[in-house]
Design an enzyme around this catalytic site. Structure first.
Site, PDB file in Angstrom:
ATOM      1  N   ARG A  78      62.584  53.939 -27.242  1.00 40.92           N
ATOM      2  CA  ARG A  78      61.347  53.919 -25.428  1.00 40.92           C
ATOM      3  C   ARG A  78      60.753  52.463 -26.884  1.00 40.92           C
ATOM      4  NH1 ARG A  78      56.935  57.002 -22.180  1.00 40.92           N
ATOM      5  NH2 ARG A  78      55.781  57.106 -24.642  1.00 40.92           N
ATOM      6  N   LEU A 106      56.350  54.388 -18.366  1.00 41.30           N
ATOM      7  CA  LEU A 106      55.808  53.288 -19.386  1.00 41.30           C
ATOM      8  C   LEU A 106      54.847  53.887 -20.259  1.00 41.30           C
ATOM      9  CD1 LEU A 106      56.116  50.515 -17.207  1.00 41.30           C
ATOM     10  CD2 LEU A 106      57.481  50.655 -18.978  1.00 41.30           C
ATOM     11  N   HIS A 122      55.644  54.653  -4.688  1.00 43.07           N
ATOM     12  CA  HIS A 122      55.458  56.175  -4.770  1.00 43.07           C
ATOM     13  C   HIS A 122      55.927  56.375  -3.840  1.00 43.07           C
ATOM     14  CE1 HIS A 122      55.933  59.964  -6.495  1.00 43.07           C
ATOM     15  NE2 HIS A 122      54.446  60.430  -6.132  1.00 43.07           N
ATOM     16  N   ASP A 175      51.517  58.773 -11.147  1.00 45.71           N
ATOM     17  CA  ASP A 175      51.657  58.946 -10.378  1.00 45.71           C
ATOM     18  C   ASP A 175      49.790  58.401 -10.242  1.00 45.71           C
ATOM     19  OD1 ASP A 175      53.907  58.056  -9.614  1.00 45.71           O
ATOM     20  OD2 ASP A 175      54.637  59.739  -9.911  1.00 45.71           O
ATOM     21  N   GLU A 204      58.424  50.936   2.429  1.00 46.75           N
ATOM     22  CA  GLU A 204      58.214  50.611   1.768  1.00 46.75           C
ATOM     23  C   GLU A 204      58.756  48.776   1.839  1.00 46.75           C
ATOM     24  OE1 GLU A 204      58.595  54.166  -1.658  1.00 46.75           O
ATOM     25  OE2 GLU A 204      60.634  52.635  -1.519  1.00 46.75           O
TER      26      GLU A 204
END
Length: 237
Positions: A78, A106, A122, A175, A204
């Site tokens: 990562r 992230l 989301h 979130d 969306e």
């Protein structure tokens, strides 16, 4: 029919915006952003870079079809991968990073390089208070705040009557960032995870454009004043 504002007038009234769109799959929200840029709905904006962590993501083909810079970035260790991603976003002078079906979390270190410059779609209704565990729908019903990767499945399993989508700032807590905008989607009898997700996606496509415009109105001027080097037409323009 409302005519788009001529580009010369837009450039004076609306700060130019360079977008970096991160994807992992089909890229339907990417396509919505592409269409909004091309038709003038999203004025004075361009997609500066598309990045996928999945080599076969259909969204990459969407980007290439529209002659957009598109990169497959293998996601292994990562820290190294995030360093490469951050370098790419800075190289392409990206103002705003849009996670449009990006399936990687992230780190706080990455987000610190792009403060208030990363937003996420989301597929659930999130409350304004990030510490709250419920959301009050427009009909007054109280539903759980479904966070994480399986929000659509969780909504069906909980038997709630409404779900939707939220666009929010990305923070280290998953979130839980400040909300930019949201939209409700009723759950229909007989809905499966697939059918419900498709209806959420349709909502969306407009929501992400609204979120980008809200972000520009709130953040872009301050970003430029702080010395960020993005913005303005690219050299290819």
């Amino acid at each position: 029919m409302v005519e788009p504002v001529p580009s010369a007038e837009v450039s004076q009234a609306v700060p130019h915006l360079r977008l970096g769109v991160l994807i992992s799959g089909s890229g339907t929200n990417l396509q919505a952003i592409i269409d909004a840029c091309e038709c003038g709905r999203l004025q004075a904006a361009e997609i500066a870079l598309v990045v996928s962590n999945v080599a076969g993501a259909a969204g990459l083909q969407r980007a290439l079809k529209h002659r957009l810079p598109a990169i497959y970035l293998p996601w292994r260790e990562r820290e190294e991968s995030e360093q490469r991603l951050a370098d790419l976003l800075e190289l392409f002078r990206v103002d705003l990073v849009v996670l449009a079906g990006w399936m990687r979390i992230l780190s706080a270190d990455f987000l610190a390089r792009f403060p208030r410059r990363v937003i996420n779609l989301h597929p659930a209704l999130l409350p304004d208070d990030p510490s709250a565990n419920v959301y009050i729908a427009s009909d007054g019903s109280v539903i759980p705040a479904f966070r994480g990767l399986h929000a659509v499945r969780q909504a069906l399993e909980a038997g709630v009557r409404v779900t939707g989508s939220t666009v929010h700032y990305v923070t280290p807590a998953v979130d839980a960032g400040p909300v930019l905008c949201r939209a409700e989607v009723p759950i229909q009898e007989g809905d499966s995870e697939e059918t419900l997700h498709e209806r959420i996606k349709a909502v969306e496509h407009s929501l992400v454009i609204e979120a980008i415009e809200r972000w520009r109105a709130r953040e872009l001027s301050g970003l430029r004043q702080s010395g960020h080097s993005g913005g303005g037409p690219s050299q290819a323009d």
